[in-house]
Design an enzyme around this catalytic site. Structure first.
Site: not given
Length: 916
Positions: A328, A281, A645
């Site tokens: 683009d 732990v 797209d």
């Protein structure tokens, strides 16, 4: 490729019969019945997971599962409070992650522009306005400039109609539409069909609906996008890998402690097992998951301020890994505001200053303002540009961006005329338009006829290749004469010069005839009006690059991120813009969409390794480019705004949709939405992603280094066979992991970028969050120093209690004070670690020791938390702590100083070695 839409070629009477309608439309009863059958006219978004599944997803990651198991182990070892605390951390983290992503989803929803709300439809012989959702096949509706097209439809009537189909095709040049069928080139190019999701730029029309909702072309592409599976983000894969590594490390350490306790210390097996569970732990960084989540959330907030809305937390880090951006051109690299730059007339060339759809410049000759007086050729060209124009530009100061009612090309001409001081309204009163022959893609010209007294002026504008052949004369200094071969050579040379610069040219001509009567005007058609024209000149226009694009491209090159322009524009324009903004050199290869279709995978991969531009590419071809890049091992970000797209956006590692011009389908498919449609925002987001990854490593180093001083006390207890009482309890370990470490770690998550973060290549796919360098620094450097100091603090407390003349304390207030000192020493070592982890090489004094306010808030809070746990009676018993003395605090306050100075020395040596 020719279009093949059956509804376009079918005889109109047959189409109306098949649709069981007429040119007068449907009745309300029939429309209502059809609506029940076909459903509403809406594009379904991708099938969304239920909110319950989205919520539960945050509790089932590998790291979350590890924490659930850790809580169980803690409870089995007798530390019920510890187990509950670990589970509480998991629950809080899961709820926070869900809330953050839910907020991003809500912000995305607000950006989704639905199909037009209302449509003018013909029903029961009347024109009425209805919700576009209620349109059905067979409905007849009206369109005018500025309308969005609500459904796929065939035109019944059309006057000067131009439609922006960029949402479907990526092509910014509007398509002319008419009642007569011509196939056109490419998909969606039928002259008599209008498509859902497109917009009317000019003209008026009446159309019959042939498809609605998901049956439209828009809907079909949207449904294809739904079928693609989401990619697992690199960060998710990395955190899964990290979880496995940490689990293995924790299990190995637990096993070693179990074996040591059993066979070396001769502890009872059951106690050895419980002790080993406690160590497992202790070595699991319970605070890692919430810290990662909070850091990513801060990254999302910072990106939002830089105009990038990230929908998924893990996408933040993926951005930092990006190696290729497929972008683009129009509106992303450029302003999407066509601007006339040059005017050519036979007597010379004029330049036009200013950019965009605002009157912010003037017409100039050799740098000096030009008056129309004395320049009759310029005056004539401006008159044609103003009067042969159907576009309006609304710019009243209240709008952030000018509103265009019409086409970008004509909008550029409107602004040109304003710069030239031409009063269009006044001239239209003097010479009103009496006839128009609208533009169409076949002849590529537009003609308007104006009456001025007893004269008709026929004004023509269009593509030079088509218009020049109809010219028999040319105007020079206001006088018309026969056009010669030399004149045509000069005109072609000017046109070629502009084309080589990537400018789009438009030619202007006119002729005047005597006015006889209205019958004469009505009889003017293309065949008899657009002939024997007088050539006037050319305008050359371009979509100017965004001002900030130059710096953004330079940043990408320095960061070794490749940018590939993928545009529907021409080869010359694409290459010109790419060279102008520094995207490529003049040696870049330009591949057209037609050529792309012929390339096999091997040839495309070879081409993608070089400087490359894709022009005249259809949006659906982006998918092939993105897929090929990913098969080459690239991490791809791809931009897009149209419905076509969407498949590429979803396929990309990071799909980037346009928030202003993007369709709702594109936004839905994307991981990130640009609220300003600006390429520079992508670069800013990538930089933020790199910073997030760097900061993840910083706080991973910070969190892990406390594991050593947490483990060493237990090792001392074991190897001394209990002679050294346990210097640190499990609850005190939890205090560090879940309490004092969290806020400073969050501060590291908000650390500003180190110098040079965008001068480094993207991190290799083989690089991992938990690297050997981090392990070495965490355990053998920071951890070792903290282990020594915290152990000294434990013995310092015992020294004041009489050790070594008496045995080390194992119970009572004295023992609690010793364990409190051990914990406090670890916390003060972590104060130094938080400062040291802020930079990899740079001195913290140079970046500003107090520049990160969150870290200092965290430091103050962790000291306050230590005091609360030490001085609050109820908490003292739970965490086995007691108040510290004045000399204890003095000892603690000194701890960070030498640790910081030693690390500064190491960084100085590292910088010196790097320079040499």
């Amino acid at each position: 490729m020719k279009s093949e839409n059956k509804a376009a070629t079918m005889p109109l009477t047959q189409l109306l019969s098949d649709l069981k309608t007429s040119d007068q439309g449907l009745s309300e009863d029939v429309a209502a019945a059809r609506l029940k059958t076909v459903g509403q006219n809406t594009i379904h978004r991708q099938k969304q997971q239920s909110q319950l599944l989205i919520f539960l997803k945050n509790f089932t990651s590998l790291m979350a599962i590890l924490l659930w198991v850790s809580g169980i182990i803690a409870m089995l070892s007798g530390s019920v409070e510890l187990g509950i605390a670990i589970w509480a951390v998991n629950i809080i983290n899961g709820v926070f992650s869900y809330w953050q992503e839910h907020r991003a989803a809500k912000a995305t929803d607000s950006l989704m522009a639905m199909l037009p709300t209302y449509t003018r439809v013909h029903r029961d012989g009347k024109v009425k306005q209805i919700n576009a959702l209620d349109l059905v096949p067979g409905d007849v509706f009206d369109l005018q400039a500025g309308n969005a097209v609500p459904a796929d439809a065939r035109l019944l009537e059309a006057t000067s109609v131009q439609v922006d189909q960029s949402a479907l095709t990526g092509e910014t040049v509007p398509e002319s539409k008419s009642v007569e069928f011509t196939p056109g080139e490419g998909k969606y190019a039928e002259s008599n069909i209008v498509y859902a999701g497109t917009a009317v730029g000019a003209g008026t029309a009446k159309a019959v609906v042939i498809a609605t909702g998901m049956a439209t072309e828009f809907g079909k592409i949207a449904s294809l996008t739904e079928k693609q599976s989401n990619l697992t983000s690199p960060l998710t894969l990395e955190l899964n890998r990290l979880t496995k590594q940490i689990s293995i490390i924790a299990m190995i350490i637990g096993l070693l402690f179990f074996l040591t306790a059993t066979f070396f210390v001769h502890y009872p097996v059951n106690q050895s097992f419980i002790f080993a569970l406690g160590m497992i732990v202790a070595f699991i960084p319970e605070g890692l998951l919430p810290t990662v989540t909070l850091s990513l959330a801060r990254g999302v907030q910072k990106m939002a301020k830089r105009h990038a809305l990230v929908k998924d937390l893990n996408s933040v880090e993926t951005l930092g890994e990006t190696t290729v951006i497929c972008s683009d051109k129009t509106g992303t690299l450029t302003q999407n505001q066509m601007t006339v730059n040059h005017i050519w007339v036979p007597t010379g060339e004029f330049t036009v200053s200013g950019q965009g759809f605002v009157n912010n410049g003037q017409v100039e000759k050799d740098g000096q303002p030009v008056s129309k007086v004395g320049t009759p050729d310029l005056n004539r060209l401006i008159s044609i540009a103003a009067l042969n124009n159907d576009t309006q530009v609304e710019n009243n100061g209240k709008l952030k961006k000018p509103k265009i009612l019409g086409t970008p090309t004509e909008a550029a001409l409107v602004i040109l005329c304003q710069k030239a001081g031409f009063d269009t309204a006044a001239h239209l009163k003097i010479m009103p338009r009496v006839k128009e022959l609208p533009f169409d893609s076949r002849r590529k010209m537009m003609t308007t006829v104006h009456r001025e007294g007893n004269q008709l002026d026929i004004y023509v504008k269009g593509a030079l290749s088509d218009l020049l052949g109809q010219c028999t004369q040319i105007q020079v200094n206001g006088i018309s004469r026969e056009i010669t071969a030399a004149d045509k050579e000069s005109i072609d040379a000017a046109n070629e010069k502009y084309a080589a610069q990537g400018l789009r040219s438009l030619a202007f001509a006119y002729r005047s005839i005597p006015f006889k009567n209205q019958t004469q005007v009505d009889g003017l058609e293309i065949a008899n009006a657009e002939k024997q024209l007088i050539f006037v000149g050319l305008t050359a226009m371009s979509d100017p690059p965004r001002p900030e694009i130059y710096g953004a491209v330079k940043k990408c090159h320095e960061a070794q991120i490749k940018i590939i322009m993928v545009t529907g524009d021409s080869q010359l324009t694409a290459k010109s813009i790419a060279m102008q903004i520094g995207l490529t050199s003049d040696k870049a290869r330009v591949i057209t969409g037609a050529e792309l279709d012929t390339l096999n995978d091997h040839d495309l991969k070879e081409a993608l390794q070089e400087e490359i531009i894709f022009a005249r590419v259809a949006p659906e071809q982006k998918y092939k480019i993105v897929s090929t890049l990913q098969s080459m091992g690239e991490v791809v970000a791809s931009t897009g705004d149209g419905v076509n797209d969407a498949p590429a956006l979803k396929k990309a590692n990071i799909g980037v949709a346009m928030g202003v011009t993007g369709t709702d389908v594109a936004k839905d498919a994307a991981n990130m939405i640009l609220t300003d449609d600006n390429f520079a925002s992508i670069v800013a987001a990538i930089e933020e992603g790199r910073v997030v990854y760097s900061n993840l490593q910083k706080f991973l180093l910070y969190i892990l280094n406390s594991n050593m001083p947490e483990a060493v006390p237990s090792a001392l207890f074991l190897f001394s066979r209990g002679l050294i009482p346990l210097p640190l309890t499990i609850m005190q370990i939890l205090t560090v992991d879940l309490g004092t470490d969290l806020l400073p770690a969050l501060g590291l998550g908000s650390e500003a970028a180190e110098p040079g973060v965008m001068q480094q290549p993207p991190r290799a796919k083989t690089a991992h969050l938990l690297s050997k360098r981090i392990l070495w620094k965490a355990f053998a450097w920071y951890g070792a120093i903290a282990s020594v100091i915290s152990t000294l603090a434990y013995f310092f407390a015992n020294l004041q209690a009489g050790w070594p003349n008496r045995a080390l304390l194992s119970s009572g207030v004295g023992y609690s004070r010793a364990t409190t000192m051990t914990l406090a020493a670890i916390i003060f070592c972590q104060i130094a670690a938080a400062l040291n982890c802020r930079t990899e090489e740079e001195s913290i004094f140079k970046v500003g020791i107090f520049s990160n306010h969150i870290i200092w808030v965290g430091i103050v809070v962790e000291v306050l938390l230590l005091m609360i746990l030490s001085y609050t009676p109820v908490l003292q018993s739970v965490f086995h702590m007691t108040p510290l003395l004045g000399q204890d605090w003095l000892f603690l306050c000194v701890i960070p100083i030498p640790i910081v100075l030693v690390e500064e020395g190491r960084k100085w040596v590292q910088r010196k070695r790097k320079r040499s």
